[in-house]
Design an enzyme around this catalytic site. Structure first.
Site, PDB file in Angstrom:
ATOM      1  N   ASP A  49       0.738  -1.154   0.095  1.00 45.05           N
ATOM      2  CA  ASP A  49      -0.088  -0.144  -0.100  1.00 45.05           C
ATOM      3  C   ASP A  49       0.836   1.268  -0.036  1.00 45.05           C
ATOM      4  O   ASP A  49       0.462   2.401  -0.287  1.00 45.05           O
ATOM      5  CB  ASP A  49      -0.952  -0.315   1.191  1.00 45.05           C
ATOM      6  CG  ASP A  49      -0.387  -0.060   2.578  1.00 45.05           C
ATOM      7  OD1 ASP A  49       1.007  -0.268   2.587  1.00 45.05           O
ATOM      8  OD2 ASP A  49      -1.232   0.006   3.508  1.00 45.05           O
ATOM      9  N   SER A  50       2.214   0.814   0.125  1.00 42.61           N
ATOM     10  CA  SER A  50       3.030   2.231  -0.204  1.00 42.61           C
ATOM     11  C   SER A  50       2.825   2.825  -1.703  1.00 42.61           C
ATOM     12  O   SER A  50       3.337   3.854  -1.731  1.00 42.61           O
ATOM     13  CB  SER A  50       4.509   1.861  -0.131  1.00 42.61           C
ATOM     14  OG  SER A  50       4.925   0.589  -0.850  1.00 42.61           O
ATOM     15  N   ASP A  88      -1.005  -6.104  -0.262  1.00 42.66           N
ATOM     16  CA  ASP A  88      -1.252  -5.466   1.080  1.00 42.66           C
ATOM     17  C   ASP A  88      -3.013  -5.311   1.124  1.00 42.66           C
ATOM     18  O   ASP A  88      -3.461  -4.889   0.264  1.00 42.66           O
ATOM     19  CB  ASP A  88      -0.675  -4.212   1.068  1.00 42.66           C
ATOM     20  CG  ASP A  88       0.430  -4.122   2.128  1.00 42.66           C
ATOM     21  OD1 ASP A  88       0.691  -5.020   2.968  1.00 42.66           O
ATOM     22  OD2 ASP A  88       1.434  -3.332   2.002  1.00 42.66           O
ATOM     23  N   LYS A 118      -0.914  -9.307   2.888  1.00 39.45           N
ATOM     24  CA  LYS A 118      -0.281  -8.851   4.026  1.00 39.45           C
ATOM     25  C   LYS A 118      -1.146  -8.063   4.705  1.00 39.45           C
ATOM     26  O   LYS A 118      -1.816  -7.404   4.272  1.00 39.45           O
ATOM     27  CB  LYS A 118       1.021  -8.176   3.680  1.00 39.45           C
ATOM     28  CG  LYS A 118       1.773  -7.665   4.827  1.00 39.45           C
ATOM     29  CD  LYS A 118       3.062  -7.247   4.676  1.00 39.45           C
ATOM     30  CE  LYS A 118       3.073  -5.960   3.670  1.00 39.45           C
ATOM     31  NZ  LYS A 118       2.600  -4.578   4.886  1.00 39.45           N
ATOM     32  N   GLU A 120      -1.417  -5.534   8.382  1.00 37.07           N
ATOM     33  CA  GLU A 120      -0.460  -5.003   9.663  1.00 37.07           C
ATOM     34  C   GLU A 120      -1.259  -5.387  11.177  1.00 37.07           C
ATOM     35  O   GLU A 120      -2.526  -5.224  11.257  1.00 37.07           O
ATOM     36  CB  GLU A 120      -0.502  -3.493   9.450  1.00 37.07           C
ATOM     37  CG  GLU A 120       0.226  -3.083   8.214  1.00 37.07           C
ATOM     38  CD  GLU A 120       0.513  -1.662   8.052  1.00 37.07           C
ATOM     39  OE1 GLU A 120       0.271  -0.709   9.079  1.00 37.07           O
ATOM     40  OE2 GLU A 120       0.894  -0.985   6.948  1.00 37.07           O
ATOM     41  N   GLU A 186       9.133  -4.244  10.826  1.00 36.50           N
ATOM     42  CA  GLU A 186       9.856  -3.112  10.060  1.00 36.50           C
ATOM     43  C   GLU A 186      10.385  -2.073  11.292  1.00 36.50           C
ATOM     44  O   GLU A 186       9.577  -1.734  12.362  1.00 36.50           O
ATOM     45  CB  GLU A 186       8.725  -2.228   9.549  1.00 36.50           C
ATOM     46  CG  GLU A 186       8.990  -0.797   8.978  1.00 36.50           C
ATOM     47  CD  GLU A 186       7.889  -0.403   7.974  1.00 36.50           C
ATOM     48  OE1 GLU A 186       7.050  -1.074   7.246  1.00 36.50           O
ATOM     49  OE2 GLU A 186       8.113   0.685   7.605  1.00 36.50           O
TER      50      GLU A 186
END
Ligand code: KIV
Length: 281
Positions: A49-50, A88, A118, A120, A186
């Protein structure tokens, strides 16, 4: 595009088996041309999602939508033959509960052909990870600095220093026990990354978490020197493509202004003739 696993491609179980072995090589990709470049060299290609910050100029990842992830993941899928594609789950697409997460993860898998997602979060996401993993959705975890929680953290700070280490350790253990096939660590201190990597049964993929991890991931535009808005300490620039591109654009602008471009070889005459490429012009 197929939603069915390609037999040549690396799978989530293959990644899990790489624990403690040759480090896993992972990069992000958001487009077909970059996917084609990274495919042969990477074990995992993450449609992160960056993309919101790197390609769309957003100030954080919070505005990224499921539709954006589907569109970019479909583009990446077309460029991959062997790397495992993980997509993501964007902010707001999984936090309400397991059923919301399953519905959106299933959409990502069906519409993009990705073999895993993925998401978070640590302890608080363990139940959701277990639900997904038990229903055919391979999950990669992401703990430590989780960018979707930037407002909670008050910035993109190192996580897990001093007494905070136990929180990150517990998150990583929870994600592993819940059935994730790998976990991104991270921006955590090296000693903590080493400890977690030694304690959990799944590969740790570091970004700003040292070579003690089982693999590494970087944002491809960061390591190629294309994205220059900011440069975290953990990014190594392997090329300065942004500078090369800008020099090329400046040369083009100059040549247009002084009329040296287009030159004879770029111009069509009345009669067809063969040019160097063999093309008839
Ligand atoms: O969105 C992303 O690109 C990521 C990686 C940097 C781990 O989450």
């Amino acid at each position: 595009m197929s939603a069915v696993a390609d037999t040549k491609a690396i799978t989530p179980p293959d990644i899990r088996l790489r624990k403690g072995g040759t480090p896993l090589v992972c990069l992000t990709a958001y487009t077909t041309p970059i996917a084609k470049l990274v495919d042969r060299h990477c074990d995992i290609v993450l449609v992160g999602d960056s993309v919101g910050m790197v390609l769309h100029g957003m100030p954080s990842t919070l505005g990224v939508t499921l539709e954006m992830m589907v569109m970019h993941a479909r583009a990446v899928r077309r460029g991959l033959e062997q790397a495992l594609m993980v997509v993501d789950m964007p902010f707001g697409s999984y936090e309400e509960g397991s059923e919301q997460a399953f519905r959106n993860a299933a959409r990502l898998m069906a519409e993009t052909g990705c073999a895993g997602v993925k998401l978070e979060g640590g302890d608080e996401m363990a139940e959701t990870i277990r639900f997904l993993a038990g229903r055919g959705v391979p999950v990669m975890g992401h703990v430590g600095l989780t960018p979707q929680a930037v407002n909670t953290f008050g910035g993109y700070r190192v996580q897990g220093r001093g007494e905070d280490a136990e929180r990150i350790r517990s998150d990583a253990l929870a994600v592993a026990e819940a059935g994730a096939f790998a976990v991104v660590l991270e921006k955590v201190p090296e000693a903590l990354a080493r400890r977690i990597t030694g304690e959990i049964a799944i590969p740790t993929i570091g970004i700003g978490a040292s070579a003690a991890c089982d693999g590494q991931i970087l944002v491809v535009d960061d390591m190629l020197g294309i994205f220059g808005d900011f440069r975290p300490k953990f990014v190594k620039r392997y090329a300065e493509l942004g500078e090369i591109a800008e020099a090329a654009i400046a040369a083009y602008a100059q040549e247009v202004r002084d009329r040296s471009f287009p030159a004879d070889e770029h111009v069509f005459g009345d009669a067809p003739r063969t040019v160097n490429s063999g093309e008839t012009a």
